[in-house]
Scaffold this active site. Structure first.
Site, PDB file in Angstrom:
ATOM      1  N   GLY A  82       0.686  -1.327  -0.143  1.00 30.31           N
ATOM      2  CA  GLY A  82      -0.032  -0.021   0.119  1.00 30.31           C
ATOM      3  C   GLY A  82       0.647   1.102   0.104  1.00 30.31           C
TER       4      GLY A  82
ATOM      5  N   GLY B 256       0.351  -5.245   0.916  1.00 36.58           N
ATOM      6  CA  GLY B 256      -0.723  -4.985  -0.095  1.00 36.58           C
ATOM      7  C   GLY B 256      -0.661  -5.750  -1.428  1.00 36.58           C
TER       8      GLY B 256
ATOM      9  N   GLU C 138       5.577  -6.359   7.810  1.00 34.44           N
ATOM     10  CA  GLU C 138       4.931  -5.062   8.484  1.00 34.44           C
ATOM     11  C   GLU C 138       5.803  -4.799   9.916  1.00 34.44           C
ATOM     12  OE1 GLU C 138       2.511  -6.018   5.010  1.00 34.44           O
ATOM     13  OE2 GLU C 138       3.448  -7.194   6.661  1.00 34.44           O
TER      14      GLU C 138
ATOM     15  N   ASP D  13      -1.154  -7.769   7.563  1.00 30.94           N
ATOM     16  CA  ASP D  13      -2.547  -7.552   7.075  1.00 30.94           C
ATOM     17  C   ASP D  13      -2.981  -7.955   5.914  1.00 30.94           C
ATOM     18  OD1 ASP D  13      -1.108  -5.506   5.715  1.00 30.94           O
ATOM     19  OD2 ASP D  13      -2.635  -3.878   6.016  1.00 30.94           O
TER      20      ASP D  13
END
Length: 355
Positions: free
Chosen positions: A67, A115, A138, A146
Site C-alpha cells: 500500500g 498489499g 510489517e 494485514d
C-alpha cells in the site's frame, strides 16, 4: 487507454486484463487505484464474454510492493480517517478478488509485499517468476501483517509462517510455492505466451501448469527442523528468541537480529494474530482482525516512527515505544484485538481458505 493511468483495465480475447500501473512507485496501491480495480471487477463480473481475469503489474521490478506507505504515515500523524478508508476499501478488494466468481490469475512477477500479497496471493491461480520476492514485512515498521496475510502464514507448513511474520522474511519462488503463497513458478519470458493462451479461452489452471517449471528446492523446507523447534508452542516472543539463541547457528543468529530489530509491540501482536488465524477458515475473518489491528496501530507511536525510519528518513534507527518486549504485557496485546465501534463490514460466504 493512456499509459499515464495508474490502473489499466482492458479486454483481450476471452479474458480481462487488470494492470497496476505505477512502476515508479513499485506499483504501490493508493485509494484511486483500489477504487478503479473494484469498478473494473464490477463491470466484468456480469460480462459473459469474460471468462477469467489476469492481474499483473507494470514494469519488470514489481507486481505490487504494498500500500501507499506515505499516505499511511501522513494519516498516522494527521487524520486517521484517511488510512482507515484506504484499508477498509483495500480489504474489501482483497476479499472480492479471493471470492471472484471468475478465475483470477495473479502474475506476481517481481517484488510482491504487503498489499501486493493482498491482491495477488488470495487469487484462484497464483504465479511467481524467477524475479519474484514475496514478504509480509510489517513488523519492521511497527505494524502487524494485514491484507489476510496472517491467514496465509498461519497455514504454511509447520512454523514457517510464524518465522516469516516475526522476521519480516523475504522468500523467493521455491519458498513461496512451498509456503502456500503461490501455486506455480512460470519463467518471466513465458508469461506473454501464457496470457495469449488464456485470451484464446484456455482453462486457467491447466494452462498455467503447462507453462510452469520446477522452482527447485525450497530453502525453508530444509530449515523446518530448527524453525519448528524454535517457534512451536512458544508462549511468547521472548521464548522464541531464547530458543533461537540456544541453537546458536549463524542462521538462527540472523533470525534473532531480525526479530530484535522490529517493534516490540508489533512482534507480540503479530504472534497472537498468526496463532488466531490458525483457527480461521475464511479470508473475511482474518481481514476483520486486520482492520482492528491496523486501526489501533494507527494510534500507536510505533507506526509513524517505523515508517519514518525505514521509508522516509531511511536512517534505520527507529525509536520504539516501548523499547523492549518486557514492557509489552498481555493486557497491552489484548487491547489490540478488542472489538471496535465501526467494524469492517464483509460478507461471510462460508468458503474455505485457498486450497
Amino acid at each position: 487507454m493512456t499509459e499515464t493511468r495508474t490502473v489499466l483495465a482492458r479486454r483481450q480475447g476471452a479474458i480481462a486484463r487488470l494492470t497496476v500501473n505505477r512502476p515508479e512507485a513499485l506499483n504501490a496501491l493508493d485509494l484511486p487505484m483500489i477504487r478503479a480495480m473494484t469498478t473494473a471487477l464490477d463491470e466484468w463480473e456480469t460480462d459473459p464474454a469474460v471468462t477469467a481475469v489476469v492481474l499483473d503489474g507494470a514494469g519488470d521490478r514489481a507486481f505490487c510492493a504494498g500500500g501507499d506507505i506515505g499516505v499511511v504515515h501522513a494519516s498516522a500523524v494527521g487524520d486517521p480517517a484517511v488510512a482507515l478508508t484506504l484499508w477498509r476499501e483495500e480489504y474489501r478488494l482483497d476479499a472480492r478478488l479471493a471470492r471472484y466468481p471468475k478465475p483470477v490469475v495473479a502474475l506476481m512477477d517481481g517484488i510482491t509485499m504487503g498489499g501486493g500479497i493482498g491482491i495477488g496471493a488470495h487469487a484462484a491461480v497464483r504465479v511467481v517468476t524467477e524475479r519474484s520476492v514475496l514478504a509480509m514485512p510489517e513488523v519492521a515498521i511497527g505494524l502487524a501483517p494485514d491484507v489476510g496475510g496472517a491467514l496465509l502464514l498461519a497455514h504454511a507448513p509447520g512454523e514457517l509462517g510464524t518465522h516469516l511474520a516475526l522476521t519480516a522474511g523475504r522468500v523467493r519462488p521455491a519458498d513461496a510455492v512451498h509456503c502456500g503463497l503461490a501455486d506455480h513458478h512460470v519463467p518471466a519470458d513465458r508469461l506473454p505466451a501464457l496470457v495469449d493462451d488464456l485470451a484464446a479461452g484456455a482453462p486457467p489452471e491447466t494452462t498455467t501448469k503447462k507453462y510452469a517449471e520446477d522452482p527447485g528446492p525450497a530453502p525453508l523446507a530444509a530449515a523446518r527442523c530448527w524453525i519448528d523447534h524454535a517457534y512451536r508452542d512458544a508462549a511468547t516472543v521472548e521464548d522464541v528468541l531464547y530458543r533461537l539463541d540456544a541453537i546458536g547457528e549463524p542462521v538462527t543468529r540472523e533470525a534473532v537480529a531480525a526479530i530484535t530489530a522490529a517493534a516490540p509491540t508489533a512482534l507480540k501482536v503479530t504472534l497472537r494474530a498468526v496463532r488466531n488465524a490458525r483457527a480461521m477458515t475464511s479470508i473475511e475473518a482474518c481481514l476483520r482482525q486486520d482492520f482492528r489491528l491496523c486501526g489501533r496501530f494507527l494510534a500507536h507511536p510505533d507506526l509513524a516512527e517505523g515508517i519514518r525510519a525505514a521509508i522516509l528518513d531511511k536512517d534505520r534507527a527507529p525509536r520504539w515505544r516501548p523499547g523492549t518486549l518486557a514492557e509489552v504485557d498481555d493486557a497491552d496485546v489484548a487491547a489490540f484485538f478488542a472489538p471496535i465501534p465501526d467494524e469492517l463490514d464483509l460478507p461471510e460466504p462460508g468458503h474455505l481458505l485457498h486450497p
